[in-house]
Design a protein around this motif. Structure first.
Motif, PDB file in Angstrom:
ATOM      1  N   UNK A 285       8.314  10.395 -17.703  1.00 59.05           N
ATOM      2  CA  UNK A 285       7.674  11.465 -16.954  1.00 59.05           C
ATOM      3  C   UNK A 285       8.687  12.560 -16.619  1.00 59.05           C
ATOM      4  N   UNK A 286       9.855  12.161 -16.139  1.00 54.67           N
ATOM      5  CA  UNK A 286      10.896  13.150 -15.839  1.00 54.67           C
ATOM      6  C   UNK A 286      11.358  13.850 -17.104  1.00 54.67           C
ATOM      7  N   UNK A 287      11.498  13.089 -18.197  1.00 54.46           N
ATOM      8  CA  UNK A 287      11.922  13.697 -19.457  1.00 54.46           C
ATOM      9  C   UNK A 287      10.905  14.731 -19.935  1.00 54.46           C
TER      10      UNK A 287
ATOM     11  N   UNK B 221       3.821  10.767  -5.870  1.00 56.29           N
ATOM     12  CA  UNK B 221       5.019  11.393  -6.433  1.00 56.29           C
ATOM     13  C   UNK B 221       4.821  11.734  -7.903  1.00 56.29           C
ATOM     14  N   UNK B 222       4.213  10.826  -8.660  1.00 59.93           N
ATOM     15  CA  UNK B 222       3.995  11.089 -10.084  1.00 59.93           C
ATOM     16  C   UNK B 222       3.042  12.260 -10.285  1.00 59.93           C
ATOM     17  N   UNK B 223       2.040  12.372  -9.431  1.00 58.64           N
ATOM     18  CA  UNK B 223       1.123  13.505  -9.552  1.00 58.64           C
ATOM     19  C   UNK B 223       1.845  14.813  -9.232  1.00 58.64           C
ATOM     20  N   UNK B 224       2.625  14.829  -8.161  1.00 56.92           N
ATOM     21  CA  UNK B 224       3.306  16.052  -7.770  1.00 56.92           C
ATOM     22  C   UNK B 224       4.379  16.437  -8.775  1.00 56.92           C
TER      23      UNK B 224
ATOM     24  N   UNK C 169       0.834  -1.209   0.000  1.00 53.35           N
ATOM     25  CA  UNK C 169       0.000   0.000   0.000  1.00 53.35           C
ATOM     26  C   UNK C 169       0.864   1.253   0.000  1.00 53.35           C
ATOM     27  N   UNK C 170       1.884   1.310   0.862  1.00 53.72           N
ATOM     28  CA  UNK C 170       2.727   2.506   0.935  1.00 53.72           C
ATOM     29  C   UNK C 170       3.488   2.707  -0.373  1.00 53.72           C
ATOM     30  N   UNK C 171       4.048   1.632  -0.932  1.00 55.55           N
ATOM     31  CA  UNK C 171       4.807   1.754  -2.176  1.00 55.55           C
ATOM     32  C   UNK C 171       3.913   2.215  -3.320  1.00 55.55           C
ATOM     33  N   UNK C 172       2.710   1.650  -3.414  1.00 54.11           N
ATOM     34  CA  UNK C 172       1.794   2.007  -4.493  1.00 54.11           C
ATOM     35  C   UNK C 172       1.299   3.442  -4.358  1.00 54.11           C
ATOM     36  N   UNK C 173       0.828   3.800  -3.161  1.00 54.31           N
ATOM     37  CA  UNK C 173       0.293   5.144  -2.966  1.00 54.31           C
ATOM     38  C   UNK C 173       1.375   6.212  -3.109  1.00 54.31           C
TER      39      UNK C 173
ATOM     40  N   UNK D  45       4.359  15.700 -12.168  1.00 61.17           N
ATOM     41  CA  UNK D  45       3.834  16.067 -13.483  1.00 61.17           C
ATOM     42  C   UNK D  45       2.464  16.713 -13.412  1.00 61.17           C
ATOM     43  N   UNK D  46       1.551  16.133 -12.651  1.00 61.34           N
ATOM     44  CA  UNK D  46       0.189  16.658 -12.627  1.00 61.34           C
ATOM     45  C   UNK D  46       0.106  18.080 -12.114  1.00 61.34           C
ATOM     46  N   UNK D  47       0.799  18.357 -11.022  1.00 59.77           N
ATOM     47  CA  UNK D  47       0.765  19.698 -10.436  1.00 59.77           C
ATOM     48  C   UNK D  47       1.381  20.748 -11.375  1.00 59.77           C
ATOM     49  N   UNK D  48       2.586  20.507 -11.960  1.00 62.84           N
ATOM     50  CA  UNK D  48       3.097  21.496 -12.931  1.00 62.84           C
ATOM     51  C   UNK D  48       2.198  21.655 -14.148  1.00 62.84           C
ATOM     52  N   UNK D  49       1.576  20.574 -14.621  1.00 61.85           N
ATOM     53  CA  UNK D  49       0.677  20.687 -15.772  1.00 61.85           C
ATOM     54  C   UNK D  49      -0.493  21.618 -15.461  1.00 61.85           C
ATOM     55  N   UNK D  50      -1.061  21.471 -14.288  1.00 60.34           N
ATOM     56  CA  UNK D  50      -2.198  22.324 -13.904  1.00 60.34           C
ATOM     57  C   UNK D  50      -1.750  23.777 -13.789  1.00 60.34           C
ATOM     58  N   UNK D  51      -0.597  24.005 -13.161  1.00 58.07           N
ATOM     59  CA  UNK D  51      -0.113  25.385 -13.003  1.00 58.07           C
ATOM     60  C   UNK D  51       0.212  26.018 -14.356  1.00 58.07           C
TER      61      UNK D  51
END
Length: 965
Positions: free
Chosen positions: A773-775, A690-693, A681-685, A695-701
């Motif tokens: 994602x990083x690229x 991390x992936x949202x923070x 659970x911890x590894x998956x969540x 890529x998702x957060x910069x995309x929204x901003x």
């Protein structure tokens, strides 16, 4: 390696020494262009492109050279990528050959050989390269000539204009050129475009000891290479196969990757004639120009006073709001790249690297290094290497899991638990728990067998060896990259003091034993005091983590009584699972909240230490963040693995926390299922978060920023620097967050892998996404970071090695204590049917479940029931002479566990040490090549200086000497 063939190339006016035969033929082209180099250095800045010329060796002179070289024991063969049809034939022996396939060289210094085949074709190539330069040079000043090397941003309404004016005045005094331009979308924003002229570039390149190319490489091979013919043929076949591998990048798609394969040396204005200079605008790369400008920005004063220095302090006090190097252009084009080519390096990176459709391709590391710098290039090289090495680990882990899946129904332990309909387990809580049949945990027993089977020990040993192989081969890979990227001698030359350190300790100076120059010094007493304060802060934060884990443990003890009497039948029936799942989610939320506080505290503690250099600051900060987050992430897992259910006592005499809450017991099938649930659970969540923070957060901003711009303007075109300003800046700590995420994942993959063999598979799937994602984030969502240099991944390598050692210890304890491997082993060979080798055809684990459960008299519980219930332990029955005391089997199992831990650790550490000894950090061939190149560089510098001196004597009419006067 003695080279005595001093008659390879001769010129009547210059007799070369015996020491500098390799690549000496290139000096013929240099001799006629030295004056051009000097005039180039003195040219005015208004020229947008230096004149391009090609110095030719006449046919008669080439024939004369060939006439003098009739001997069969010498040849010098130098091939060039841009002039592949030309060759300098000087003999027949192949002692010196050029193995470079991607060299791009100064066209004013190339040797045009005996026959010039197709001059029109060469002109076509030249114009193509010039177009590549124009396309990739990046944004320009208003005059369309001066390249923008850095951007400063401030608000017009900011009142600290005196500091800005002083700072900009000092920048101009240092030699930089500045141009202001207001923003189109926001009238309050002002951009300052910075250009560094040629003279200033040369001055700071010399001051920073930046290494620049001055001769083409020609590699030495001796006669022993002939005996390697079969092996070379074999490797050639592999190389040809790799060309058809769909994972390999098509090199024809990277025309700008033809980097010069040259010897390099520290740049010097006094010896500028040594270096290959065709165009002063392209001699220093974009990354080098940005680094030099940033070096100047960090060391320019904005007020009187020693500490009033640096762009970072101006950003902190609000004088400027941003400082960044600009991207080279847009990352998308309306024209397809296959037919029209890339518009710039950013566009090329997006099409061939950052798109999701390229997930299966290798990474263009050379282009990444060219655009983002060596530090980011090394990160992606390490991440790609780590991901590739996860493939065998994931395959083996998957095999162990499927082995458990296919043999699950044949497991003697699972069969006995599922058939135990008449065995009642003692209540697991005091108030609301009742007796439960043992077969109610049939599903738990089968799931536990998936992770606790015969392949567990093998997989734990395999992963310990895998971690060593991964790190040792990464060291070899890193050494090859540092050689290819010319970073072998960079570290000691480039390391400079942090401005904060200089400003703090400028009054106390000592002489640097390396440079012989005075520099600021931090007294030992001050350093020790600051370290003690920092260490105290670290221990305080770790104790805070332990307190949070203790709070989660108390929560588990409180709610398990409530879930056992819950109204929903599902939760009431599986109340232990509900308790563990709820605790995991709460623990994850606490982890995320504490991480926010850790970063700020680690930043303050690191600045309090006043590290001497940037690398020391990064290493100190990274170590603190790793300690904080590692303890934060793994403390609850350590509790479940080694403490849950270990000190509960026995029925009738349970241990209680604060004499109120009974300690939690493991499930009748063991505690391993709780450990697997916690890790999964911890590894998956955490990976999703991390992936949202990232890529998702910069995309929204960025989407919101573009929306506001479109709403404010309509038809005006936005310049590149303004588009970059609207992107998100790279985080304050650079690559620390990226490395930290992967290193923590490496810990999950190795430390408790014996309890969760699917961890490498989850890590592999995540990393395949992580790379792209990083690229995508670096190319499209972030401003261009400062192209920094580095020779390795810093302190992270030591942390990874420490995790590898810790993984051996933890896996030994997980197998010995958490799993039932040792109790089954002792029963099989000491107490089971096969103990005395009497029953040959019977399952040796028959009766294990009944043997592992102790008896307790229900009448002692006061529940009004009679009979016996069972519980997991090795204690005497109520009718024995010593009821509820540990039996002899308990002590046998304890001794076997300790013996297993000692044997396992010594065996695995021995194998790891032996493998590390067998794999050298630097390949032998590379080590010899580096030593030889150091030797050749000294000799070629000697010859170039001698040749320049002879040319000056000829011009002045002085007599010419063949050696140093």
């Amino acid at each position: 390696m003695n080279i005595s063939k001093s008659e390879i190339t001769k010129e009547t006016s210059l007799k070369p020494s015996r020491r500098s035969l390799p690549c000496l033929a290139q000096s013929y082209a240099y001799s006629k262009s030295l004056s051009q180099s000097t005039s180039l250095f003195q040219s005015t800045e208004s020229e947008s492109q230096a004149p391009t010329s090609i110095t030719l060796i006449s046919t008669d002179k080439a024939e004369q050279v060939n006439t003098e070289e009739n001997q069969n024991d010498s040849v010098l063969k130098c091939s060039f990528a841009d002039l592949s049809d030309f060759c300098l034939a000087l003999g027949k022996d192949k002692d010196y050959t050029d193995e470079s396939e991607h060299a791009t060289y100064d066209r004013s210094r190339l040797i045009n050989d005996v026959v010039t085949k197709d001059k029109s074709e060469f002109k076509t190539k030249l114009s193509k390269n010039d177009m590549n330069y124009i396309a990739s040079s990046g944004p320009l000043f208003k005059d369309g000539k001066k390249r923008i090397d850095y951007i400063l941003v401030y608000r017009k309404t900011n009142i600290q204009y005196d500091k800005r004016n002083t700072f900009e005045k000092n920048l101009r005094a240092e030699g930089l050129m500045l141009e202001k331009e207001p923003a189109i979308a926001s009238p309050d924003i002002m951009f300052i475009k910075i250009h560094i002229p040629w003279d200033t570039l040369c001055k700071y390149a010399e001051r920073l000891n930046i290494r620049m190319p001055f001769r083409k490489k020609c590699y030495y091979t001796d006669g022993r290479s002939k005996s390697m013919g079969r092996m070379q043929t074999y490797f050639r076949r592999i190389k040809n196969w790799m060309a058809h591998n769909p994972m390999v990048l098509d090199k024809s798609a990277f025309p700008d990757l033809e980097e010069s394969d040259c010897y390099t040396g520290p740049f010097s204005r006094a010896r500028i004639h040594h270096f290959i200079i065709n165009n002063k605008d392209t001699f220093f790369s974009n990354a080098t120009r940005s680094r030099i400008v940033y070096h100047m920005l960090e060391r320019t004063k904005y007020e009187n006073g020693i500490s009033k220095v640096g762009i970072r302090k101006l950003i902190n006090n609000g004088s400027y709001i941003a400082a960044f190097p600009p991207h080279e252009g847009a990352y998308k084009s309306s024209q397809p790249i296959k037919t029209h080519g890339p518009q710039n390096n950013r566009h090329l990176l997006y099409e061939r690297w950052a798109r999701w459709g390229m997930w299966y391709k290798h990474q263009p590391l050379d282009l990444i290094r060219l655009y983002f710098g060596e530090k980011i290039g090394l990160y992606f090289a390490w991440l790609g290497w780590y991901t590739g090495m996860l493939i065998p680990a994931a395959i083996v882990g998957l095999c162990v899991f499927f082995y458990g899946l296919f043999t699950m129904n044949k497991s003697q332990v699972s069969q006995e638990i599922c058939k135990a309909t008449e065995v009642f387990m003692c209540p697991l809580c005091d108030k609301n728990c009742s007796l439960q049949r043992l077969n109610d945990s049939c599903i738990y027993a089968k799931v536990t067998y998936l992770f606790d089977n015969g392949g567990t020990v093998f997989f734990a040993i395999f992963m310990a060896i895998w971690a060593t192989v991964f790190l040792e081969f990464w060291k070899r890979r890193r050494s090859i990259l540092t050689y290819t990227w010319d970073l072998i001698e960079w570290e000691e030359e480039e390391e400079t003091l942090r401005p904060q350190f200089e400003a703090k300790y400028y009054k106390m100076e000592i002489v640097n034993p390396i440079t012989g120059k005075p520099e600021p010094h931090q007294p030992s007493s001050d350093k020790v005091t600051r370290l003690l304060v920092s260490v105290s802060g670290i221990f305080f934060m770790i104790s805070l983590v332990i307190t949070a884990v203790f709070g989660v443990v108390v929560y588990r003890l409180v709610v398990m009584e409530q879930f056992a009497s819950f109204k929903w039948n599902f939760i009431k029936q599986y109340w232990q699972f509900a308790t563990s799942a709820a605790a995991v989610c709460i623990n994850f939320i606490i982890i995320m909240l504490l991480n926010l506080a850790y970063e700020k505290i680690a930043y303050l503690l690191t600045n309090l230490e006043y590290p001497r250099t940037e690398s020391e600051w990064e290493n100190s900060f990274a170590l603190k963040m790793f300690l904080f987050q590692f303890v934060n992430l793994n403390s609850s897992i350590f509790y479940i693995a080694f403490f849950l259910g270990r000190f509960v006592g026995h029925p009738g005499k349970y241990n209680k926390l604060f004499d109120r809450w009974r300690l939690e017991e493991c499930h009748p099938s063991g505690c391993l299922i709780d450990l697997c649930l916690q890790m999964g659970v911890i590894m998956f969540l955490k990976q999703i978060w991390n992936n949202f923070m990232e890529l998702g957060y910069p995309l929204i901003q960025n989407w919101w920023s573009r929306h506001k711009i479109k709403r404010g303007i309509h038809d005006a075109s936005i310049p590149q620097w303004e588009n970059d300003w609207n992107l998100q800046p790279m985080n304050l700590h650079g690559l620390m967050d990226e490395y930290l995420e992967m290193v923590l994942q490496f810990g999950f993959t190795t430390i408790f892998v014996a309890a969760f063999p699917l961890a490498p598979l989850l890590a592999l799937l995540n990393n395949i996404i992580e790379i792209r994602l990083d690229a995508y984030k670096f190319v499209t969502q972030w401003r261009r970071p400062l192209p920094a240099r580095a020779t390795d991944i810093g302190i992270w390598l030591g942390i990874l090695e420490g995790i590898g050692i810790l993984a051996v210890i933890t896996n030994a304890f997980v197998i010995a204590i958490t799993s039932d491997y040792i109790p089954r082993f002792v029963y099989e060979y000491k107490y089971g049917p096969c103990a005395n080798h009497v029953e040959q055809n019977e399952n040796c684990l028959k009766g294990y479940v009944n043997n592992s459960l102790s008896f307790f008299d229900l009448s002692e519980l006061g529940m009004g029931k009679s009979g016996y219930c069972r519980y997991r332990d090795y204690r005497g029955p109520p009718w024995s002479s010593k009821p509820y005391e540990f039996t002899l089997q308990y002590w046998h199992i304890l001794a076997a566990r300790l013996a297993f831990i000692i044997v396992f650790e010594h065996l695995v550490f021995g194998i790891k040490s032996f493998i590390a000894y067998l794999i050298p950090d630097v390949p032998k061939g590379l080590h010899e090549r580096i030593r030889r190149e150091k030797y050749l560089v000294q000799e070629m510098m000697y010859e170039a200086e001698l040749e320049h001196l002879q040319q000056q004597r000829r011009k002045s009419g002085q007599p010419v000497h063949h050696e140093w006067p």
